[in-house]
Enzyme design. Structure first.
Site, PDB file in Angstrom:
ATOM      1  N   TYR A 106      31.154  13.569  -2.045  1.00  0.00           N
ATOM      2  CA  TYR A 106      30.480  14.852  -2.264  1.00  0.00           C
ATOM      3  C   TYR A 106      30.190  15.463  -0.894  1.00  0.00           C
ATOM      4  CZ  TYR A 106      27.178  18.384  -3.862  1.00  0.00           C
ATOM      5  OH  TYR A 106      26.546  19.587  -4.104  1.00  0.00           O
ATOM      6  N   ASP A 147      34.426  16.271  -4.648  1.00  0.00           N
ATOM      7  CA  ASP A 147      34.125  17.672  -4.409  1.00  0.00           C
ATOM      8  C   ASP A 147      34.060  17.854  -2.897  1.00  0.00           C
ATOM      9  OD1 ASP A 147      33.093  20.177  -4.070  1.00  0.00           O
ATOM     10  OD2 ASP A 147      31.270  19.850  -5.253  1.00  0.00           O
ATOM     11  N   HIS A 250      31.940  22.611 -12.636  1.00  0.00           N
ATOM     12  CA  HIS A 250      33.231  22.060 -12.220  1.00  0.00           C
ATOM     13  C   HIS A 250      33.987  21.550 -13.448  1.00  0.00           C
ATOM     14  CE1 HIS A 250      32.353  21.490  -7.773  1.00  0.00           C
ATOM     15  NE2 HIS A 250      31.148  21.741  -8.255  1.00  0.00           N
TER      16      HIS A 250
END
Length: 258
Positions: A106, A147, A250
Site C-alpha cells: 500500500y 495499490d 477499488h
C-alpha cells in the site's frame, strides 16, 4: 494459481463484499490493502470460515495490509518495508505461498504536492525499489501486488482525464519515474502484458459521480519477476464489484499463473 490484489478500503466496513468476492472468484492468494483496523480487530475468524488462512499487518483507522491464501496459511517473510521512512505506517507485508513469493503493498498517496507527504511517497518508493532488487535477484517466482498510487501514463488507457489529474501526486513525473525505476529492474506489468492497449481502470472515486461516468484510473498493479512472468496465463480486473452496494472504491485486480 490466481493471485489478486484488492484495496478493500476498510475491511470491517466491506467484510460482506470481501467474503462475497472470495466465494465467487476463489483466488488462491489475495493481497489486501487499506484494512483500516488494528491487528487485534482483524476479522480472522470470518476469513478462516471462508476457507482462507491469513497474515496481516494492521493499523487502527489507517493503512494496513494482509495476505490471504485459500486452504493454506501464508508463511510470513517480511513485515514492514526494510528501512521504511516511517515504520509507524503499516504498508508492506511479504509471504510465501506454495513456492511463490507475494508482497501486499500500500504505497503512500503523496498528496498534497509539493510537501512532506509527497517527499515521503518518493522516499518510500526508493526503499521499495531497493528491496525489490533483492527479490528480483533471488530468481524466484515473485509477485509485487498492491495499490501503488501511481497512474503509469497520461493515456486514456490508464486515466479518464490527464488534465483532471495533472496536479495529483498519483500522476506526477517523479511518481512515474520511481515506478519506472522499479520496472526497469526487469519486472513485468501483468495487466499490460495481457492487454497492451485499451482502457483498464482499477479505481473510481466516490465523488463527482466517478463510477457512473467511468471516470477512473489504473493504480493497482501486479509486477511479476521473470520466473512468474514466464508462467503468466491471464490478468484482469473484476470491475463489476465496484458497482455493488457499499463497495470499495477499488476493483480487485488479478493474474493467473500456470
Amino acid at each position: 494459481m490466481k493471485i489478486a490484489t484488492f484495496n478493500i478500503n476498510g475491511i470491517k466496513a466491506r467484510l460482506p463484499r470481501l467474503l462475497e468476492w472470495l466465494e465467487e472468484t476463489r483466488p488462491d492468494i489475495a493481497c489486501l490493502q487499506e484494512l483500516k483496523t488494528s491487528d487485534e480487530t482483524f476479522p480472522e475468524a470470518d476469513i478462516r470460515a471462508a476457507g482462507y488462512g491469513a497474515i496481516w499487518h494492521g493499523q487502527k483507522g489507517f493503512n494496513g495490509v494482509a495476505i490471504l491464501a485459500r486452504g493454506a496459511d501464508p508463511v510470513e517473510r517480511q513485515r514492514g518495508l526494510p528501512d521504511d521512512p516511517d515504520p509507524s505506517h503499516s504498508r508492506y507485508l511479504e509471504a510465501e505461498v506454495d513456492g511463490v513469493v507475494v508482497a501486499s503493498i500500500y504505497l503512500p498517496n503523496g498528496n498534497p504536492v509539493p510537501g512532506p507527504k509527497f517527499d515521503y511517497k518518493l522516499a518510500w518508493m526508493e526503499q521499495l525499489r531497493r528491496h525489490a532488487a533483492g527479490l528480483f535477484a533471488s530468481e524466484r517466482p515473485v509477485v509485487l501486488a498492491g495499490d501503488y498510487n501511481v497512474i503509469p501514463t497520461d493515456l486514456k488507457d490508464d486515466v479518464f482525464s490527464a488534465t483532471a489529474m495533472a496536479s495529483d501526486a498519483l500522476a506526477q513525473p517523479e511518481s512515474r519515474s520511481a515506478l519506472r525505476a522499479i520496472l526497469a529492474q526487469g519486472w513485468t506489468d501483468a495487466i499490460r502484458a495481457i492487454q497492451p492497449t485499451g482502457q483498464v481502470y482499477t479505481f473510481w472515486d466516490y465523488q463527482a459521480g466517478a463510477w457512473p461516468r467511468d471516470a477512473g484510473f489504473r493504480i493497482d498493479h501486479l509486477l511479476l519477476s521473470p520466473v512468474a512472468a514466464d508462467r503468466l496465463a491471464d490478468a484482469g480486473v473484476d470491475k463489476e464489484y465496484r458497482g455493488r452496494e457499499k463497495a470499495s472504491d477499488h476493483a480487485p485486480t488479478w493474474v493467473v499463473l500456470r
